[in-house]
Write a protein that holds these residues in place. Structure first.
Motif: not given
Length: 358
Positions: A213-214, A168-172, A227-229
């Motif tokens: 599908v990810v 996935y995408m992140f932004r700060e 998909i992540e902890p």
């Protein structure tokens, strides 16, 4: 629908004509020549011994007296098959089909199969009953990207070139008051559509969209995946068609159980009155097994009790089946059914006992 194309093996039987070796050691004169069953014969007279012989000199693919002659050991292509003019150890010459030719002109050995028309048609080269055959049949299943998938098989239709580790995408952003930067999920990256080959009513095959599908995760529509902890996503079906990914809070996956209490995702507990072990999975209460005292019984299994009753661990409501009347068995009305009574049961061939609340 199946199409058969056959090339019968033509062998000249030794008992029909007196056939001798083609290699004559004496000078001879050809008295007569003819073609029979694709084999050319010469009726010759040996000049010294004055004996006559019938000699097979080769094969004629057209089976006509004036047709082109091919020598023993040579091959030719004819009628979508490959034929060879060959001679056995007894001197018998035959014109046999030994392979097939596909629509592209390529040789197919006996026993070989190929997919044609983008995989929707299968051609087999086989031999049966003394004949080489080409069998053409329509492939059964769903076709995608040069691959044929059978009933209930799944595959991924990619929609973006995204590495599996980049889910996935992140932004700060700057956290209020603390002034610290933190990563916030903006939008999961949908890498592909999860497809399945479906055959409704045992009729035609069709490709069916069943999920998202990810990264390396395949998620069915309306189901969840971690998909992540601590990061959960849900595959949703869009009103305009297609699928999408929605990031959800873990609290949305919690389960409400009896007594209006709530348990988190993955929580496991035992309901003693119902003799069952449950877990909270994606917001749904799922029965894992049955529990009788210290005994765990898999779903679908039957156990016999010492009082000659049979206990069935059912995915829904457990079943107690008894051939004999149980002591103190009394029919009760709806108000009385709200009251609980305790009966004692024992496993056959076991010293363990347990209390079951009916």
């Amino acid at each position: 629908m199946t199409l058969l194309i056959s090339a019968f093996v033509s062998v000249l039987a030794a008992e029909t004509l007196d056939i001798f070796s083609k290699n004559l050691s004496m000078p001879y004169v050809v008295k007569r020549a003819w073609v029979d069953n694709f084999i050319k014969f010469n009726h010759v007279l040996e000049t010294k011994s004055l004996r006559t012989r019938i000699v097979a000199v080769g094969c004629v693919p057209s089976n006509q007296p004036d047709g082109r002659l091919i020598n023993v050991g040579d091959s030719t292509r004819q009628h979508e098959f490959i034929f060879v003019c060959q001679q056995d150890a007894h001197g018998v010459v035959s014109y046999d089909a030994t392979a097939c030719i596909d629509p592209l002109g390529n040789e197919m050995k006996i026993g070989e199969s190929r997919r044609l028309s983008n995989g929707t048609v299968i051609m087999h080269c086989t031999i049966a009953g003394g004949a080489v055959k080409k069998v053409v049949e329509k492939a059964s299943g769903c076709f995608f990207n040069s691959t044929l998938y059978g009933e209930d098989e799944t595959w991924v239709e990619p929609i973006a070139e995204i590495p599996e580790e980049q889910v996935y995408m992140f932004r700060e952003t700057i956290r209020p008051k603390l002034g610290r930067r933190q990563a916030v999920i903006v939008e999961p990256k949908l890498r592909g559509r999860l497809m399945q080959c479906f055959r409704p009513h045992y009729n035609f095959f069709e490709s069916q969209l069943i999920g998202c599908v990810v990264g390396k995760f395949g998620i069915r529509i309306d189901e969840y995946a971690q998909i992540e902890p601590g990061v959960f996503v849900k595959c949703i079906e869009k009103e305009t068609g297609g699928v999408g990914i929605k990031v959800i809070d873990r609290e949305e996956l919690s389960c409400r159980i009896m007594g209006n209490s709530t348990v988190p995702e993955g929580y496991v507990w035992i309901d003693v009155p119902r003799a069952a072990e449950f877990t909270c999975s994606s917001g749904n209460v799922v029965k894992k097994s049955c529990v009788l005292g210290t005994e765990r019984i898999p779903l679908g299994k039957e156990v016999r009790l010492k009082n000659e009753c049979v206990f069935v661990c059912h995915p829904g409501t457990n079943l107690y089946m008894c051939d004999k009347v149980i002591a103190d068995s009394v029919v009760i009305n709806e108000d009385q059914s709200k009251k609980t009574t305790t009966n004692r049961w024992e496993f056959v061939n076991s010293k363990r006992t347990f209390n079951e609340i009916l």
